[in-house]
Design a protein around this motif. Structure first.
Motif, PDB file in Angstrom:
ATOM      1  N   PHE A  77       0.849  -1.190   0.000  1.00 42.87           N
ATOM      2  CA  PHE A  77       0.000   0.000   0.000  1.00 42.87           C
ATOM      3  C   PHE A  77       0.879   1.234   0.000  1.00 42.87           C
ATOM      4  O   PHE A  77       1.938   1.265   0.633  1.00 42.87           O
ATOM      5  CB  PHE A  77      -0.861   0.075   1.272  1.00 42.87           C
ATOM      6  CG  PHE A  77      -2.055  -0.818   1.269  1.00 42.87           C
ATOM      7  CD1 PHE A  77      -3.199  -0.469   0.568  1.00 42.87           C
ATOM      8  CD2 PHE A  77      -2.046  -1.997   1.986  1.00 42.87           C
ATOM      9  CE1 PHE A  77      -4.318  -1.290   0.574  1.00 42.87           C
ATOM     10  CE2 PHE A  77      -3.158  -2.822   2.008  1.00 42.87           C
ATOM     11  CZ  PHE A  77      -4.295  -2.471   1.301  1.00 42.87           C
ATOM     12  N   SER A  85      -2.040   7.502  -0.722  1.00 48.01           N
ATOM     13  CA  SER A  85      -2.038   8.535  -1.754  1.00 48.01           C
ATOM     14  C   SER A  85      -2.266   9.903  -1.141  1.00 48.01           C
ATOM     15  O   SER A  85      -2.994  10.063  -0.178  1.00 48.01           O
ATOM     16  CB  SER A  85      -3.142   8.231  -2.769  1.00 48.01           C
ATOM     17  OG  SER A  85      -3.245   9.281  -3.699  1.00 48.01           O
ATOM     18  N   MET A 123      -3.601   3.342  -1.861  1.00 46.04           N
ATOM     19  CA  MET A 123      -3.487   2.691  -3.158  1.00 46.04           C
ATOM     20  C   MET A 123      -2.763   1.360  -2.974  1.00 46.04           C
ATOM     21  O   MET A 123      -1.753   1.285  -2.285  1.00 46.04           O
ATOM     22  CB  MET A 123      -2.714   3.582  -4.125  1.00 46.04           C
ATOM     23  CG  MET A 123      -3.304   4.980  -4.276  1.00 46.04           C
ATOM     24  SD  MET A 123      -4.921   4.986  -5.023  1.00 46.04           S
ATOM     25  CE  MET A 123      -4.432   4.752  -6.722  1.00 46.04           C
ATOM     26  N   CYS A 124      -3.293   0.317  -3.600  1.00 48.72           N
ATOM     27  CA  CYS A 124      -2.754  -1.033  -3.485  1.00 48.72           C
ATOM     28  C   CYS A 124      -2.127  -1.425  -4.825  1.00 48.72           C
ATOM     29  O   CYS A 124      -2.796  -1.363  -5.866  1.00 48.72           O
ATOM     30  CB  CYS A 124      -3.894  -1.981  -3.110  1.00 48.72           C
ATOM     31  SG  CYS A 124      -3.385  -3.687  -2.859  1.00 48.72           S
ATOM     32  N   TYR A 125      -0.859  -1.808  -4.779  1.00 48.92           N
ATOM     33  CA  TYR A 125      -0.121  -2.121  -5.999  1.00 48.92           C
ATOM     34  C   TYR A 125       0.576  -3.474  -5.880  1.00 48.92           C
ATOM     35  O   TYR A 125       0.942  -3.885  -4.770  1.00 48.92           O
ATOM     36  CB  TYR A 125       0.979  -1.083  -6.246  1.00 48.92           C
ATOM     37  CG  TYR A 125       0.498   0.320  -6.412  1.00 48.92           C
ATOM     38  CD1 TYR A 125      -0.158   0.726  -7.564  1.00 48.92           C
ATOM     39  CD2 TYR A 125       0.722   1.270  -5.416  1.00 48.92           C
ATOM     40  CE1 TYR A 125      -0.584   2.035  -7.724  1.00 48.92           C
ATOM     41  CE2 TYR A 125       0.291   2.580  -5.567  1.00 48.92           C
ATOM     42  CZ  TYR A 125      -0.352   2.962  -6.719  1.00 48.92           C
ATOM     43  OH  TYR A 125      -0.776   4.251  -6.870  1.00 48.92           O
ATOM     44  N   SER A 137      -5.018   1.275  -8.723  1.00 47.37           N
ATOM     45  CA  SER A 137      -5.030   0.462  -7.508  1.00 47.37           C
ATOM     46  C   SER A 137      -5.710  -0.877  -7.767  1.00 47.37           C
ATOM     47  O   SER A 137      -6.677  -0.959  -8.525  1.00 47.37           O
ATOM     48  CB  SER A 137      -5.754   1.226  -6.396  1.00 47.37           C
ATOM     49  OG  SER A 137      -5.684   0.517  -5.172  1.00 47.37           O
ATOM     50  N   ARG A 184     -13.790  -0.394  -2.296  1.00 41.94           N
ATOM     51  CA  ARG A 184     -12.458   0.210  -2.375  1.00 41.94           C
ATOM     52  C   ARG A 184     -11.908   0.417  -0.977  1.00 41.94           C
ATOM     53  O   ARG A 184     -12.646   0.492   0.004  1.00 41.94           O
ATOM     54  CB  ARG A 184     -12.510   1.533  -3.112  1.00 41.94           C
ATOM     55  CG  ARG A 184     -13.304   2.608  -2.384  1.00 41.94           C
ATOM     56  CD  ARG A 184     -13.329   3.908  -3.184  1.00 41.94           C
ATOM     57  NE  ARG A 184     -14.014   4.951  -2.465  1.00 41.94           N
ATOM     58  CZ  ARG A 184     -13.435   5.826  -1.645  1.00 41.94           C
ATOM     59  NH1 ARG A 184     -12.146   5.756  -1.430  1.00 41.94           N
ATOM     60  NH2 ARG A 184     -14.137   6.747  -1.033  1.00 41.94           N
TER      61      ARG A 184
END
Length: 124
Positions: A32, A35, A45-47, A97, A105
């Motif tokens: 995470f 942002s 935000m999850c990447y 994300s 979300r």
């Protein structure tokens, strides 16, 4: 809330952990980044971990369910007296994300250390 949870800089609700588990079925190694940008507000935000380069000015707040959580140093300076709580609300995630397209979300709530959590937003 336990003493350990009170001291953590970042926590996740059960709903957030469930969504993390769902995302990990497709992307086992994620992270995470809180942002602070204009497009996605202040969403976490999850990447995929190998798709995001953690910057030299990013601060690691901790981990939720084994997933590292980062924030920019400038944003950390503003929020350093708060505990971030990653939660889930209905809606679409940020464009890049991994929660995008799941009709729910990630959402960050916060509380001052020693204070109550901020309530979820209400919809009119």
């Amino acid at each position: 809330m336990t003493h350990e949870e009170q001291e953590a800089r970042v926590l996740a609700t059960d709903a957030a952990i469930e969504l993390i588990c769902e995302i990990r079925r497709d992307h086992p190694d994620i992270l995470f980044h809180q942002s602070g940008g204009c497009c996605d507000g202040s969403s976490p935000m999850c990447y995929p971990a190998d798709d995001y380069i953690v910057g030299g000015n990013d601060v690691k707040l901790g981990e939720v369910d084994g997933v590292p959580v980062y924030i920019s140093a400038s944003q950390y300076e503003v929020w350093k007296h708060t505990q971030l709580i990653i939660d889930v609300v209905p809606g679409r995630g940020g464009m890049f994300s991994l929660d995008n397209g799941r009709e729910k979300r990630f959402f960050t709530r916060s509380r001052l250390f020693g204070g109550e959590a901020c309530p979820l937003p209400t919809r009119n």
